[in-house]
Motif scaffolding. Structure first.
Motif, PDB file in Angstrom:
ATOM      1  N   ALA A 363     -93.152 -40.008  12.848  1.00 11.58           N
ATOM      2  CA  ALA A 363     -94.155 -40.715  13.653  1.00 11.58           C
ATOM      3  C   ALA A 363     -93.484 -41.420  14.824  1.00 11.58           C
ATOM      4  CB  ALA A 363     -94.917 -41.722  12.785  1.00 11.58           C
ATOM      5  N   ASP A 364     -93.690 -40.878  16.000  1.00  8.25           N
ATOM      6  CA  ASP A 364     -93.193 -41.505  17.222  1.00  8.25           C
ATOM      7  C   ASP A 364     -93.824 -40.760  18.392  1.00  8.25           C
ATOM      8  OD1 ASP A 364     -91.744 -43.334  18.708  1.00  8.25           O
ATOM      9  OD2 ASP A 364     -90.008 -42.015  18.911  1.00  8.25           O
ATOM     10  N   VAL A 365     -94.032 -41.465  19.493  1.00  9.53           N
ATOM     11  CA  VAL A 365     -94.595 -40.788  20.671  1.00  9.53           C
ATOM     12  C   VAL A 365     -93.569 -39.849  21.293  1.00  9.53           C
ATOM     13  CG1 VAL A 365     -96.343 -42.508  21.238  1.00  9.53           C
ATOM     14  CG2 VAL A 365     -94.018 -42.823  22.069  1.00  9.53           C
ATOM     15  N   ASN A 366     -92.290 -40.095  21.053  1.00 17.73           N
ATOM     16  CA  ASN A 366     -91.235 -39.196  21.521  1.00 17.73           C
ATOM     17  C   ASN A 366     -90.809 -38.270  20.382  1.00 17.73           C
ATOM     18  OD1 ASN A 366     -91.043 -40.427  24.134  1.00 17.73           O
ATOM     19  ND2 ASN A 366     -90.034 -42.162  23.138  1.00 17.73           N
ATOM     20  N   GLN A 367     -89.900 -37.343  20.683  1.00 20.26           N
ATOM     21  CA  GLN A 367     -89.419 -36.420  19.657  1.00 20.26           C
ATOM     22  C   GLN A 367     -88.504 -37.141  18.665  1.00 20.26           C
ATOM     23  OE1 GLN A 367     -88.463 -32.261  20.955  1.00 20.26           O
ATOM     24  NE2 GLN A 367     -88.313 -33.241  22.956  1.00 20.26           N
ATOM     25  N   THR A 368     -88.538 -36.658  17.423  1.00 21.03           N
ATOM     26  CA  THR A 368     -87.722 -37.291  16.375  1.00 21.03           C
ATOM     27  C   THR A 368     -86.680 -36.340  15.787  1.00 21.03           C
ATOM     28  OG1 THR A 368     -89.368 -36.688  14.733  1.00 21.03           O
ATOM     29  CG2 THR A 368     -89.567 -38.896  15.701  1.00 21.03           C
ATOM     30  N   GLY A 369     -86.701 -35.070  16.204  1.00 17.10           N
ATOM     31  CA  GLY A 369     -85.694 -34.136  15.705  1.00 17.10           C
ATOM     32  C   GLY A 369     -86.207 -33.134  14.695  1.00 17.10           C
ATOM     33  N   LEU A 370     -87.528 -32.894  14.663  1.00 17.15           N
ATOM     34  CA  LEU A 370     -88.072 -31.903  13.731  1.00 17.15           C
ATOM     35  C   LEU A 370     -87.501 -30.517  13.983  1.00 17.15           C
ATOM     36  CD1 LEU A 370     -91.909 -32.617  13.314  1.00 17.15           C
ATOM     37  CD2 LEU A 370     -90.077 -33.021  11.692  1.00 17.15           C
ATOM     38  N   HIS A 371     -87.169 -30.234  15.239  1.00 19.14           N
ATOM     39  CA  HIS A 371     -86.636 -28.907  15.575  1.00 19.14           C
ATOM     40  C   HIS A 371     -85.354 -28.631  14.782  1.00 19.14           C
ATOM     41  CE1 HIS A 371     -85.498 -25.423  17.958  1.00 19.14           C
ATOM     42  NE2 HIS A 371     -84.330 -25.968  18.184  1.00 19.14           N
ATOM     43  N   GLU A 372     -84.478 -29.619  14.705  1.00 17.76           N
ATOM     44  CA  GLU A 372     -83.232 -29.453  13.958  1.00 17.76           C
ATOM     45  C   GLU A 372     -83.452 -29.549  12.448  1.00 17.76           C
ATOM     46  OE1 GLU A 372     -82.084 -30.755  18.044  1.00 17.76           O
ATOM     47  OE2 GLU A 372     -83.624 -31.318  16.603  1.00 17.76           O
ATOM     48  N   MET A 373     -84.432 -30.354  12.041  1.00 15.81           N
ATOM     49  CA  MET A 373     -84.624 -30.652  10.619  1.00 15.81           C
ATOM     50  C   MET A 373     -85.639 -29.731   9.939  1.00 15.81           C
ATOM     51  SD  MET A 373     -84.684 -34.790  11.037  1.00 15.81           S
ATOM     52  CE  MET A 373     -84.541 -35.206   9.324  1.00 15.81           C
ATOM     53  N   LYS A 374     -86.230 -28.794  10.697  1.00 17.51           N
ATOM     54  CA  LYS A 374     -87.319 -27.967  10.153  1.00 17.51           C
ATOM     55  C   LYS A 374     -86.906 -27.182   8.910  1.00 17.51           C
ATOM     56  CE  LYS A 374     -86.066 -24.429  13.507  1.00 17.51           C
ATOM     57  NZ  LYS A 374     -86.368 -23.900  14.838  1.00 17.51           N
ATOM     58  N   TYR A 375     -85.605 -26.842   8.796  1.00 13.86           N
ATOM     59  CA  TYR A 375     -85.147 -26.048   7.650  1.00 13.86           C
ATOM     60  C   TYR A 375     -85.355 -26.788   6.341  1.00 13.86           C
ATOM     61  CZ  TYR A 375     -83.001 -23.396  11.408  1.00 13.86           C
ATOM     62  OH  TYR A 375     -82.810 -22.672  12.557  1.00 13.86           O
ATOM     63  N   LEU A 376     -85.303 -28.124   6.392  1.00 12.96           N
ATOM     64  CA  LEU A 376     -85.504 -28.917   5.173  1.00 12.96           C
ATOM     65  C   LEU A 376     -86.876 -28.635   4.568  1.00 12.96           C
ATOM     66  CD1 LEU A 376     -83.952 -32.238   6.495  1.00 12.96           C
ATOM     67  CD2 LEU A 376     -83.062 -30.903   4.576  1.00 12.96           C
ATOM     68  N   CYS A 377     -87.885 -28.463   5.423  1.00 12.20           N
ATOM     69  CA  CYS A 377     -89.240 -28.157   4.934  1.00 12.20           C
ATOM     70  C   CYS A 377     -89.437 -26.656   4.737  1.00 12.20           C
ATOM     71  CB  CYS A 377     -90.289 -28.678   5.916  1.00 12.20           C
ATOM     72  SG  CYS A 377     -90.207 -30.445   6.209  1.00 12.20           S
ATOM     73  N   ASN A 378     -88.915 -25.858   5.684  1.00  8.61           N
ATOM     74  CA  ASN A 378     -89.153 -24.411   5.637  1.00  8.61           C
ATOM     75  C   ASN A 378     -88.441 -23.729   4.474  1.00  8.61           C
ATOM     76  OD1 ASN A 378     -90.725 -24.646   7.892  1.00  8.61           O
ATOM     77  ND2 ASN A 378     -89.205 -23.848   9.313  1.00  8.61           N
ATOM     78  N   TYR A 379     -87.323 -24.291   4.022  1.00 12.90           N
ATOM     79  CA  TYR A 379     -86.587 -23.685   2.901  1.00 12.90           C
ATOM     80  C   TYR A 379     -87.065 -24.194   1.544  1.00 12.90           C
ATOM     81  CZ  TYR A 379     -82.986 -21.739   6.059  1.00 12.90           C
ATOM     82  OH  TYR A 379     -82.320 -21.033   7.022  1.00 12.90           O
ATOM     83  N   THR A 380     -87.729 -25.342   1.519  1.00 10.33           N
ATOM     84  CA  THR A 380     -88.082 -25.962   0.232  1.00 10.33           C
ATOM     85  C   THR A 380     -89.583 -26.049  -0.024  1.00 10.33           C
ATOM     86  OG1 THR A 380     -88.151 -28.229   1.102  1.00 10.33           O
ATOM     87  CG2 THR A 380     -85.999 -27.403   0.391  1.00 10.33           C
ATOM     88  N   GLY A 381     -90.399 -25.636   0.950  1.00  8.50           N
ATOM     89  CA  GLY A 381     -91.851 -25.763   0.769  1.00  8.50           C
ATOM     90  C   GLY A 381     -92.323 -27.195   0.896  1.00  8.50           C
ATOM     91  N   GLY A 382     -91.590 -28.001   1.669  1.00  4.10           N
ATOM     92  CA  GLY A 382     -91.972 -29.405   1.853  1.00  4.10           C
ATOM     93  C   GLY A 382     -93.056 -29.570   2.907  1.00  4.10           C
ATOM     94  N   HIS A 383     -93.684 -30.749   2.912  1.00  4.69           N
ATOM     95  CA  HIS A 383     -94.707 -31.066   3.917  1.00  4.69           C
ATOM     96  C   HIS A 383     -94.033 -31.527   5.204  1.00  4.69           C
ATOM     97  CE1 HIS A 383     -97.812 -30.603   0.998  1.00  4.69           C
ATOM     98  NE2 HIS A 383     -97.430 -31.630   0.271  1.00  4.69           N
TER      99      HIS A 383
END
Length: 780
Positions: A363-383
């Motif tokens: 939660a932030d009006v600017n970017q928080t780094g989801l682009h780099e961290m997306k694997y944490l959700c994409n590999y584990t089925g996380g929200h």
């Protein structure tokens, strides 16, 4: 006789499976000529209240290289009490408990209606789920308070036996103790503090937190007697200080959250707060893999900004250096991105191996780094949730829906799912695309060609939900002129072995069969079996999978080539005469889906940040077919005085002065008031009793929007806009630009449409005209 559409719908409702082709060619050469691969969308956790589970172990084929499970397509000898596996043709005897079955009273797993069946394994005991909260303390006071309230709310929804833990981070990382001994009169909140710049191995984390040491239980008034036998000595579970049952630590954790303050380190002007997100997640993953490997566990990460310190660093702490954009990625102007991706991808793999889920609430009006961290959700089925603030209904409602329960009062989630695919001899599995990781199970079911995550017949999804959908792709391996498949059918069996939210271990088995025919003789039958909706989603998943590694323009060109080839193969036309080109009804919408996919935010990154792109693509990887189609081609409803609400074309011609439009893009719910309606609204006609019908017209789309907002996860962003308002751009960017500032229609239809769309994008009509020319051309 049922139509193909009814057949497809019945199979989806019963088995949660939809195939791109519902009749398969009998040889490899003809399969490659179909253009769209033979594949399916499979929902492994589809809610089936009408499906009673069986309380015994499944009957398995005795051949060690097969191990397929008994299903309605097996040949059964009721007299000899034996059955023949439909995958390897091995004859097997039924276990003794099946002695009483007859042809009139077969067991449930042999009834055709139960081609999908679920077993509860009575001998397997599962550990209660673990919820580990990882909380950023560098956010604004208002946001921190909102997160604390949401976490306190979640404690009341968790099962009493669920274990919870808390890690907070800012410049330093704090692992909080939640254990309070019964005999202590002065329990002080304690935490283990880690430096945010140092990456720690799993072994170092275990040693520093004392996870290897066994602590004896010394009850007050009952000291251990000298010479007490060792087997009577009781020990506290390892990690008892940090992970406690909700029933034991509810008050402690609530007090801890109430007293939690913002990170105390001062932030100089022109600087970003120092966040050690990478180390905090590394400690969380290390803690769980040491204490509860292969057990149900969720790491729920709440972050209010990018990591600016230590391993996993995403942005510089100086505000004068902006966080990377798509333009920077294209120019390779990315100082921290590659190292950060490597760090988070390694963590994601460690979590996935141990069946642990990682959620990211950003939660932030600017970017928080989801682009780099997306694997944490994409590999584990996380929200993955992306909001502007933790104090918005978008975050609060979405977080609350994570803990929704079904009719049996169990969470609508499963843990540690292992999905195994078996195929009959005529086909092999080439790969899967979804929020899963490979289990590297190479056997006779695996194809040499890979699509998506291939080279295996088994995948792991740490977290599954009723909407979780995987795309599977298959390779026909029979050679031309080879023997026809036995019975003229090909078989596929999906086995989903997972932990249910109520603590039981279950196996859901889905077995499907499709006819295989000679395409040279019966190509018409194969073309009738085409499912254009499923095919569009399968091609979209392949496209975004390729987009992660390939250039965006290359992916678009690949999509165009595939579309042209499909139209050349299945279109009806005279060569070099575009006016004669016609597609059959079950192909007619496919070019339209491809048109909208090419324009969508999944492939067009312009005006989107890398974080937004990662967020959008994540949900296309996970959602079921209907919701995925809405993402690609949004739904548009019209409200006017001329009649009841009706769906209208996603076209600029639908934007009229006297209409209200409701657009559902899955991520956004938009209400748009046409020019005249906006003027009436500004004059306050809705407040006058004689204009009650106008007030009702304004209210109707709001009521419909609320219905969608209250049921969807994640909660969509709500946009209320009108003619020439800045936020009307969300609507104008999605509709087909049939009327623009530079085409002839604008000059003649100014009284029809509210305004032309100022764009250089081609319209669907122009796109189709070019497609027809290229399809009928011999040179292409």
């Amino acid at each position: 006789m049922a139509t193909y559409q009814e057949f497809i719908q019945q199979n989806e409702e019963r088995d949660g499976v939809r195939f791109s082709w519902n009749i398969w060619p009998s040889n490899k050469l003809e399969a490659t000529r179909l253009v769209v691969p033979v594949g399916c969308l499979y929902n492994p956790f589809r809610e089936r209240p009408d499906l009673p589970p069986l309380y015994y172990d499944p009957v398995v084929c005795s051949r060690s290289t097969c191990r397929a499970i008994l299903n309605p397509y097996c040949q059964v000898d009721y007299r000899a009490k034996s059955w023949a596996c439909n995958f390897c043709f091995q004859r097997n005897n039924f276990p003794p408990q099946y002695a009483g079955m007859t042809e009139q009273q077969p067991p449930a797993e042999l009834i055709y209606h139960y081609s999908t069946i679920e077993y509860i394994l009575p001998k397997v005991q599962c550990h209660p789920p673990v919820f580990l909260f990882v909380l950023d303390t560098c956010m604004d006071e208002e946001d921190l308070q909102a997160v604390k309230e949401s976490l306190q709310m979640s404690l009341s929804l968790l099962p009493h036996n669920a274990l919870v833990g808390l890690i907070t981070y800012g410049r330093m990382v704090h692992v909080h103790e939640l254990y309070q001994s019964e005999d202590s009169t002065n329990n002080i909140a304690k935490s283990y503090v880690f430096n945010g710049t140092k990456d720690l191995t799993a072994k170092q984390i275990q040693e520093m937190l004392g996870l290897n040491r066994q602590i004896p239980v010394n009850k007050p008034g009952h000291p251990n007697q000298p010479g007490q036998p060792a087997q009577q000595q009781q020990f506290l579970p390892p990690g008892y200080k940090f992970l406690q049952p909700v029933s034991s630590c509810d008050m402690v954790l609530t007090d801890l959250l109430n007293e939690l303050q913002r990170d105390s380190w001062p932030v100089p002007q022109g600087k970003r707060p120092l966040r050690s997100t990478g180390v905090a997640l590394s400690i969380a993953v290390g803690l769980l893999e040491a204490l509860y490997p292969n057990c149900a566990a969720r790491i729920m990460t709440f972050m209010g900004g990018p990591c600016t310190r230590g391993p996993g660093m995403i942005a510089d702490d100086e505000l004068k250096f902006p966080i990377r954009s798509h333009h920077d990625i294209d120019k390779d102007n990315i100082k921290y991105m590659k190292k950060a991706i490597k760090h988070y991808e390694a963590l994601a793999n460690r979590a996935a191996v141990n069946s642990h889920i990682v959620d990211i609430y950003s939660a932030d009006v600017n970017q928080t780094g989801l682009h780099e961290m997306k694997y944490l959700c994409n590999y584990t089925g996380g929200h993955m949730i992306l909001a502007d603030s933790f104090n918005t209904s978008l975050f609060k409602q979405s977080f609350q829906r994570v803990f929704l329960k079904d009719s049996n009062n169990d969470f609508r989630m499963g843990f540690g799912s292992m999905i195994d695919v078996k195929t009959s001899r005529e086909l092999k599995v080439s790969g899967a695309i979804g929020t899963c990781v490979s289990l590297n199970n190479k056997n006779q079911f695996v194809s040499e060609t890979e699509t998506g995550i291939g080279g295996t017949s088994s995948w792991r999804i740490s977290g599954i939900y009723p909407n979780t959908t995987l795309a599977f792709f298959f390779d026909i391996v029979s050679q031309q002129g080879g023997p026809a498949p036995q019975g003229g059918r090909g078989y596929i069996q999906f086995t989903n072995n997972y932990q249910h939210a109520n603590g039981t271990r279950r196996i859901r088995v889905t077995t499907v069969a499709r006819n295989m025919i000679d395409a040279n003789v019966n190509m018409n039958q194969i073309s009738y079996s085409f499912d254009q909706e499923c095919s569009a989603i399968l091609m979209a998943r392949i496209a975004i999978f390729r987009a992660e590694t390939d250039n965006g323009h290359d992916v678009l060109r690949w999509l165009d080539r595939m579309l042209i080839k499909l139209c050349q193969k299945f279109g009806i036309y005279e060569k070099e005469n575009p006016n004669t080109f016609v597609l059959a009804e079950n192909f007619s919408l496919y070019p339209q889906f491809m048109f909208h996919l090419r324009r969508s935010q999944f492939l067009q990154v312009f005006n989107n940040s890398p974080d937004e792109t990662a967020y959008y693509r994540h949900y296309l990887l996970i959602e079921e077919l209907t919701q995925s189609l809405i993402m690609i081609q949004p739904i548009l409803y019209s409200y006017s005085f001329n009649g009841p609400p009706e769906p209208v074309l996603l076209d600029s011609s639908s934007i009229l002065d006297d209409r209200i439009l409701l657009m559902d893009t899955f991520f956004h719910i938009l209400i748009y008031r046409g020019k005249s309606v906006a003027e009436w609204f500004a004059m306050g006609y809705q407040n006058l009793p004689e204009h009650e019908n106008f007030r009702q017209l304004l209210q109707a789309p709001i009521d419909d929007a609320q219905e969608i907002l209250q049921s969807r996860f994640p909660m969509p962003r709500y946009i209320d806009t009108e003619h020439e308002h800045s936020q009307s751009r969300f609507l104008l960017s999605k509709v087909n630009p049939s009327q623009t500032h530079n085409n002839l229609a604008y000059g003649y239809q100014q009284n029809v449409a509210s305004s032309p769309i100022l764009t250089d994008d081609v319209s669907l009509q122009v796109f189709m005209d070019h497609l027809k020319k290229l399809s009928v051309s011999q040179s292409s």
